[in-house]
Design an enzyme around this catalytic site. Sequence first.
Site, short mmCIF file in Angstrom:
data_model
loop_
_atom_site.label_atom_id
_atom_site.label_comp_id
_atom_site.label_asym_id
_atom_site.label_seq_id
_atom_site.Cartn_x
_atom_site.Cartn_y
_atom_site.Cartn_z
N GLU A 35 0.84 -13.49 12.03
CA GLU A 35 1.40 -12.34 12.74
C GLU A 35 1.34 -11.11 11.84
OE1 GLU A 35 2.57 -12.25 15.89
OE2 GLU A 35 2.01 -14.36 16.14
N HIS B 34 2.81 3.40 -8.95
CA HIS B 34 2.72 1.96 -9.24
C HIS B 34 3.98 1.48 -9.97
CE1 HIS B 34 -1.21 2.14 -7.67
NE2 HIS B 34 -1.74 2.80 -8.68
N ASP C 231 0.84 -1.21 0.00
CA ASP C 231 0.00 0.00 0.00
C ASP C 231 0.87 1.26 0.00
OD1 ASP C 231 -2.31 1.45 0.04
OD2 ASP C 231 -2.71 1.17 2.17
N GLY C 232 0.31 2.34 -0.55
CA GLY C 232 0.98 3.64 -0.46
C GLY C 232 1.60 4.14 -1.76
N LEU D 76 11.42 -20.30 -4.48
CA LEU D 76 10.31 -19.48 -3.98
C LEU D 76 9.05 -19.66 -4.83
CD1 LEU D 76 9.34 -16.98 -2.20
CD2 LEU D 76 10.08 -15.57 -4.12
N TRP E 237 2.89 8.02 -2.28
CA TRP E 237 4.30 8.20 -2.64
C TRP E 237 4.38 9.13 -3.85
CZ3 TRP E 237 7.44 7.46 -6.85
CH2 TRP E 237 8.82 7.33 -6.62
C1 FPP Z 1 -1.63 0.17 -3.46
O1 FPP Z 1 -1.26 1.53 -3.46
C2 FPP Z 1 -1.11 -0.52 -4.64
C3 FPP Z 1 -1.87 -1.14 -5.62
C4 FPP Z 1 -3.34 -1.19 -5.59
C5 FPP Z 1 -1.25 -1.76 -6.79
C6 FPP Z 1 -0.05 -2.58 -6.53
C7 FPP Z 1 0.48 -3.04 -7.80
C8 FPP Z 1 1.80 -2.98 -8.17
C9 FPP Z 1 2.89 -2.48 -7.31
C10 FPP Z 1 2.17 -3.51 -9.51
C11 FPP Z 1 2.18 -4.99 -9.46
C12 FPP Z 1 3.26 -5.61 -10.20
C13 FPP Z 1 3.75 -6.86 -9.99
C14 FPP Z 1 4.78 -7.36 -10.89
C15 FPP Z 1 3.29 -7.75 -8.87
P1 FPP Z 1 -2.41 2.63 -3.48
O2 FPP Z 1 -2.59 3.06 -4.91
O3 FPP Z 1 -3.62 2.11 -2.80
O4 FPP Z 1 -1.74 3.79 -2.67
P2 FPP Z 1 -2.50 4.89 -1.78
O5 FPP Z 1 -3.18 4.15 -0.66
O6 FPP Z 1 -1.37 5.76 -1.28
O7 FPP Z 1 -3.43 5.63 -2.68
#
Ligand code: FPP
Length: 253
Positions: free
Chosen positions: A213, A43, A26-27, A137, A31
């Site tokens: 945990e 992302h 998350d985040g 893994l 960011w």
């Molecule tokens: C949460 O941050 C993140 C997501 C919903 C997307 C995560 C996806 C990736 C990092 C790409 C995936 C790629 C691979 C190869 C696994 P948010 O947008 O909710 O952040 P915020 O809470 O600050 O708005």
Amino acid sequence: MASIETLKRQVLAKGNLPTHVAIIMDGNGRWARQRGLPRTAGHKYGVKAVKKVVRAAGDIGIKYLTLFTFSTENWNRPKNEVSAIMNLLYETTRRELNELLENNVRLITIGDIESLSPKRRDILKDAIARTSKNTGLTLNLALNYSGRLEILQAVKQIAADIAAGKLDIKQIDESRFSQYLLTKGLPDPDLLIRTSGEMRISNFLLWQMSYTELYVTDILWPDFDEAAFYRALSDFQKRERRFGRVKQSSSER
Ligand code: FPP
């Protein structure tokens, strides 16, 4: 601050590693906002963190890593953000396939990938098939995943099997129920890491996380790296897991 190598050595020396680590990444949006960038840039940098953590997890000998990549609720985000996340996922899968193969990583997914566009779904399925014999893994991407839908789907299948005479109600116990979940064959997560400080489960692995945990860090996902991952493992190693029992001292036995 201790170097990545030192942290890794300390964690390895302590032993008692989690077998299965799950992460809510998350985040990314925050960011990006902090830097005046579009959410999609968050992302993109999030993928860099994914690569670091996958490498670190494999390196240290974690057996299962489940990443919450896209929830069924995430479809409600703006269209351009949804397609940016999807594209990143497929591009990364295609680009990193050789690295997964070289590092003996097995890729699997949980969630409904059948409803994704055929081109993207095929790239994923191809990567899953080509890494299926790897023994290092297991990288499990929760993709178009919902914990509640997973439980509902299990309940419906159990009802269908009872109606078809394949299952007796008396046979349903926790272990049998687990066999109807998308995580069939995987151990429950020992450790859940959530970045960006939020204290929520967010519809992730609801059944499987009964005794997991929890570790929450304020670090935003794109800033999460090997050192942060090893610190989470080190914190886990200090936990006393009781699974609902009391600690047994030798005098009480
Ligand atoms: C949460 O941050 C993140 C997501 C919903 C997307 C995560 C996806 C990736 C990092 C790409 C995936 C790629 C691979 C190869 C696994 P948010 O947008 O909710 O952040 P915020 O809470 O600050 O708005």
